[in-house]
Design a protein around this motif. Structure first.
Motif, PDB file in Angstrom:
ATOM      1  N   PHE A 261       0.829  -1.204   0.000  1.00  0.00           N
ATOM      2  CA  PHE A 261       0.000   0.000   0.000  1.00  0.00           C
ATOM      3  C   PHE A 261       0.866   1.259   0.000  1.00  0.00           C
ATOM      4  N   ALA A 262       1.885   1.289   0.863  1.00  0.00           N
ATOM      5  CA  ALA A 262       2.757   2.465   0.954  1.00  0.00           C
ATOM      6  C   ALA A 262       3.501   2.699  -0.355  1.00  0.00           C
ATOM      7  N   SER A 263       3.933   1.620  -1.012  1.00  0.00           N
ATOM      8  CA  SER A 263       4.631   1.754  -2.296  1.00  0.00           C
ATOM      9  C   SER A 263       3.709   2.327  -3.364  1.00  0.00           C
ATOM     10  N   GLY A 264       2.475   1.826  -3.403  1.00  0.00           N
ATOM     11  CA  GLY A 264       1.519   2.334  -4.380  1.00  0.00           C
ATOM     12  C   GLY A 264       1.162   3.790  -4.120  1.00  0.00           C
ATOM     13  N   PHE A 265       0.986   4.131  -2.861  1.00  0.00           N
ATOM     14  CA  PHE A 265       0.664   5.506  -2.467  1.00  0.00           C
ATOM     15  C   PHE A 265       1.792   6.450  -2.878  1.00  0.00           C
ATOM     16  N   THR A 266       3.035   6.050  -2.595  1.00  0.00           N
ATOM     17  CA  THR A 266       4.193   6.878  -2.939  1.00  0.00           C
ATOM     18  C   THR A 266       4.355   6.990  -4.440  1.00  0.00           C
ATOM     19  N   TYR A 267       4.064   5.912  -5.155  1.00  0.00           N
ATOM     20  CA  TYR A 267       4.162   5.940  -6.616  1.00  0.00           C
ATOM     21  C   TYR A 267       3.189   6.968  -7.202  1.00  0.00           C
ATOM     22  N   VAL A 268       1.961   7.002  -6.707  1.00  0.00           N
ATOM     23  CA  VAL A 268       0.983   7.978  -7.189  1.00  0.00           C
ATOM     24  C   VAL A 268       1.507   9.393  -6.968  1.00  0.00           C
ATOM     25  N   CYS A 269       2.056   9.650  -5.779  1.00  0.00           N
ATOM     26  CA  CYS A 269       2.617  10.976  -5.490  1.00  0.00           C
ATOM     27  C   CYS A 269       3.787  11.292  -6.420  1.00  0.00           C
ATOM     28  N   GLN A 270       4.631  10.290  -6.699  1.00  0.00           N
ATOM     29  CA  GLN A 270       5.777  10.524  -7.562  1.00  0.00           C
ATOM     30  C   GLN A 270       5.343  10.851  -8.994  1.00  0.00           C
ATOM     31  N   VAL A 271       4.373  10.128  -9.508  1.00  0.00           N
ATOM     32  CA  VAL A 271       3.879  10.396 -10.867  1.00  0.00           C
ATOM     33  C   VAL A 271       3.354  11.825 -10.966  1.00  0.00           C
ATOM     34  N   LEU A 272       2.580  12.252  -9.975  1.00  0.00           N
ATOM     35  CA  LEU A 272       2.043  13.606  -9.983  1.00  0.00           C
ATOM     36  C   LEU A 272       3.151  14.641  -9.878  1.00  0.00           C
ATOM     37  N   ALA A 273       4.122  14.398  -8.994  1.00  0.00           N
ATOM     38  CA  ALA A 273       5.227  15.339  -8.807  1.00  0.00           C
ATOM     39  C   ALA A 273       6.038  15.495 -10.088  1.00  0.00           C
ATOM     40  N   LYS A 274       6.359  14.375 -10.728  1.00  0.00           N
ATOM     41  CA  LYS A 274       7.133  14.435 -11.972  1.00  0.00           C
ATOM     42  C   LYS A 274       6.345  15.129 -13.083  1.00  0.00           C
ATOM     43  N   ALA A 275       5.031  14.928 -13.097  1.00  0.00           N
ATOM     44  CA  ALA A 275       4.199  15.581 -14.106  1.00  0.00           C
ATOM     45  C   ALA A 275       4.208  17.094 -13.917  1.00  0.00           C
ATOM     46  N   ILE A 276       4.223  17.542 -12.654  1.00  0.00           N
ATOM     47  CA  ILE A 276       4.304  18.980 -12.376  1.00  0.00           C
ATOM     48  C   ILE A 276       5.634  19.537 -12.866  1.00  0.00           C
ATOM     49  N   ALA A 277       6.721  18.830 -12.575  1.00  0.00           N
ATOM     50  CA  ALA A 277       8.041  19.283 -13.019  1.00  0.00           C
ATOM     51  C   ALA A 277       8.120  19.316 -14.543  1.00  0.00           C
ATOM     52  N   ARG A 278       7.592  18.299 -15.192  1.00  0.00           N
ATOM     53  CA  ARG A 278       7.640  18.233 -16.656  1.00  0.00           C
ATOM     54  C   ARG A 278       6.810  19.334 -17.295  1.00  0.00           C
ATOM     55  N   ASP A 279       5.755  19.776 -16.600  1.00  0.00           N
ATOM     56  CA  ASP A 279       4.864  20.800 -17.140  1.00  0.00           C
ATOM     57  C   ASP A 279       5.251  22.187 -16.644  1.00  0.00           C
ATOM     58  N   GLY A 280       6.494  22.344 -16.174  1.00  0.00           N
ATOM     59  CA  GLY A 280       6.961  23.650 -15.738  1.00  0.00           C
ATOM     60  C   GLY A 280       6.727  24.689 -16.816  1.00  0.00           C
ATOM     61  N   GLU A 281       6.374  25.891 -16.394  1.00  0.00           N
ATOM     62  CA  GLU A 281       6.020  26.940 -17.345  1.00  0.00           C
ATOM     63  C   GLU A 281       7.124  27.121 -18.390  1.00  0.00           C
ATOM     64  N   GLY A 282       6.763  26.914 -19.646  1.00  0.00           N
ATOM     65  CA  GLY A 282       7.698  27.077 -20.739  1.00  0.00           C
ATOM     66  C   GLY A 282       8.674  25.930 -20.926  1.00  0.00           C
ATOM     67  N   ALA A 283       8.573  24.888 -20.108  1.00  0.00           N
ATOM     68  CA  ALA A 283       9.559  23.802 -20.127  1.00  0.00           C
ATOM     69  C   ALA A 283       9.506  23.019 -21.435  1.00  0.00           C
ATOM     70  N   THR A 284      10.671  22.550 -21.862  1.00  0.00           N
ATOM     71  CA  THR A 284      10.737  21.667 -23.026  1.00  0.00           C
ATOM     72  C   THR A 284      11.161  20.262 -22.644  1.00  0.00           C
ATOM     73  N   LYS A 285      11.601  20.062 -21.391  1.00  0.00           N
ATOM     74  CA  LYS A 285      12.053  18.721 -21.002  1.00  0.00           C
ATOM     75  C   LYS A 285      12.003  18.555 -19.490  1.00  0.00           C
ATOM     76  N   LEU A 286      11.881  17.309 -19.076  1.00  0.00           N
ATOM     77  CA  LEU A 286      11.990  16.929 -17.673  1.00  0.00           C
ATOM     78  C   LEU A 286      13.455  16.637 -17.374  1.00  0.00           C
ATOM     79  N   VAL A 287      13.961  17.206 -16.284  1.00  0.00           N
ATOM     80  CA  VAL A 287      15.342  16.960 -15.862  1.00  0.00           C
ATOM     81  C   VAL A 287      15.315  16.215 -14.531  1.00  0.00           C
ATOM     82  N   GLU A 288      16.018  15.107 -14.478  1.00  0.00           N
ATOM     83  CA  GLU A 288      16.098  14.300 -13.260  1.00  0.00           C
ATOM     84  C   GLU A 288      17.533  14.307 -12.761  1.00  0.00           C
ATOM     85  N   VAL A 289      17.714  14.530 -11.477  1.00  0.00           N
ATOM     86  CA  VAL A 289      19.045  14.507 -10.867  1.00  0.00           C
ATOM     87  C   VAL A 289      19.110  13.370  -9.851  1.00  0.00           C
ATOM     88  N   ASN A 290      20.002  12.424 -10.092  1.00  0.00           N
ATOM     89  CA  ASN A 290      20.241  11.339  -9.142  1.00  0.00           C
ATOM     90  C   ASN A 290      21.551  11.604  -8.418  1.00  0.00           C
TER      91      ASN A 290
END
Length: 408
Positions: A261-290
């Motif tokens: 349950f916790a993994s699924g819950f966190t996954y939903v939050c991660q998908v939404l968070a990444k979608a917000i970053a990808r849709d940054g105003e004027g953005a052309t790409k998603l950038v991930e830093v590991n």
């Protein structure tokens, strides 16, 4: 987050979990005919939890929602876009309380069971004649079908280009449990929430206190790990509601299916968070830093957020410039322990720095990689076991244009 623990529900939405309906309409807050008022309603009082912006100036709806959540239960959330109802003084507070009262009356739920959220321009009073008329029309727009979720998703958007949704299912005591989410966010986005509103629904049986702890843990590694422009809004809010209609044994960390349950819950939050970053105003790409090999996870998070938040790094990503010097400079100013002799940096799989020393790489290959929709920057510190991932976007001319004319 082992994906084997949950199943992604294609086409799922915030109304997929048992007991939820949603809807939206245009009430007149936006200059265009786009939806600007929406609601999520649960058939029963739901266990609920929330986290809020860290900005000192908190919008009136946050005060109202905190009050409603004192007993850990909610049955409805009413949301408007086009006006933040922030820095609006006593009148703004009265308007937020009126939104709660009107929603309770028309939706047929207790006033204390209603949360209020707003997003849009700061410092302008709500057009309450539009809001109250819109709330009166919401019950007819509420649906248990996908169209209701679609209307709600559209109603919460401001400068967003796309709606943001996620849905997964897990098995608890042999019964199917669904977790879903919807969010908005595009600009004024920075870790410790963002200019974002996010809503998570589930039919799991879980106590409010346990849900609150899980929500904070999930937020720390998802929504608090994104940035677009370094600004933290006055209105950020993330609300989770659990209807309990799946009928399994109550979930808590000692339950055998808790991790799923916790993994699924966190996954939903991660998908939404990444979608917000990808849709940054004027953005052309998603950038991930590991960031790997930090002294601990907290240190890794701080370094990852510093790199992803660097205007110089973001500009280099927009220009597809393999300028690793900007990356290592950001690592060095994060205020965290780093051995200046042991840092490796990769752009995708392309090694550009090893042992803090430049190495030859194919500039054309790097250029092609950086032109892609997703750019992954990997920083290996070789200094410990800490690791973290942050998400952001490039900084473009379009971002400046959008924010130079936000009110007009």
């Amino acid at each position: 987050m082992g994906q084997e623990k949950y199943t992604v529900v294609e086409g799922g939405s915030i109304i997929t979990p048992k007991g939820f309906s949603a809807g939206g309409l245009h009430c007149g807050l936006k200059k265009t005919e786009r939806h600007d008022l929406g609601a999520i309603v649960c058939d029963v009082p739901a266990a609920a939890a929330a986290v809020y912006t860290t900005n000192v100036f908190q919008a009136a709806p946050l005060k109202v929602t905190r009050e409603s959540l004192q007993d850990g239960r909610l049955q409805a959330v009413v949301v408007n876009s086009g006006n933040a109802n922030a820095c609006t003084g006593k009148q703004g507070e009265e308007d937020a309380y009126r939104m709660r009262a009107e929603a309770a009356q028309h939706l047929g739920v207790a006033e204390q069971a209603v949360a209020v959220a707003s997003t849009g321009v700061i410092g302008e009073l709500l057009k309450m004649d539009c809001v109250t008329a819109g709330i009166a029309g919401l019950p007819q727009r509420l649906k248990h079908e996908a169209s209701g979720a679609e209307d709600f998703a559209q109603a919460i958007l401001t400068t967003d280009l796309v709606k943001k949704e996620a849905c997964v299912s897990v098995t608890v005591n042999g019964k199917k449990v669904t977790i879903a989410g919807a969010a908005k966010g595009s600009g004024m986005i920075h870790p410790n929430m963002a200019t974002m509103l996010a809503f998570v629904t589930t039919d799991a049986v879980i106590e409010a206190e346990v849900l609150q702890r899980l929500l904070r843990q999930a937020t720390d590694v998802t929504f608090n790990m994104i940035t677009v422009d370094g600004d933290t809004s006055t209105n950020d809010m993330l609300i989770a509601m659990a209807s309990g209609l799946s009928g399994h044994e109550t979930l808590n960390p000692s339950h055998p299916d808790w991790q799923a349950f916790a993994s699924g819950f966190t996954y939903v939050c991660q998908v939404l968070a990444k979608a917000i970053a990808r849709d940054g105003e004027g953005a052309t790409k998603l950038v991930e830093v590991n960031v790997n090999g930090a002294v601990n996870d907290m240190s890794a998070r701080a370094i990852a957020k510093t790199v992803i938040g660097s205007s110089l790094v973001k500009s280099a990503m927009f220009g597809a410039d393999a300028n690793w010097g900007r990356i290592i400079a950001a690592v060095g100013r994060a205020g965290e322990p780093v051995n200046p002799e042991t840092v490796d940096i990769r752009l995708g799989d392309i090694l550009v720095l090893e042992g803090s020393r430049p190495i030859a790489f194919d500039e054309d290959e790097a250029l092609e990689y950086l032109k892609g929709d997703l750019v992954r920057i990997v920083v290996d510190l070789h200094h410990g076991e800490g690791r973290a991932t942050a998400w952001g976007c490039d900084l473009t001319y379009e971002y400046v244009r959008i924010n130079a004319a936000y009110r007009t």
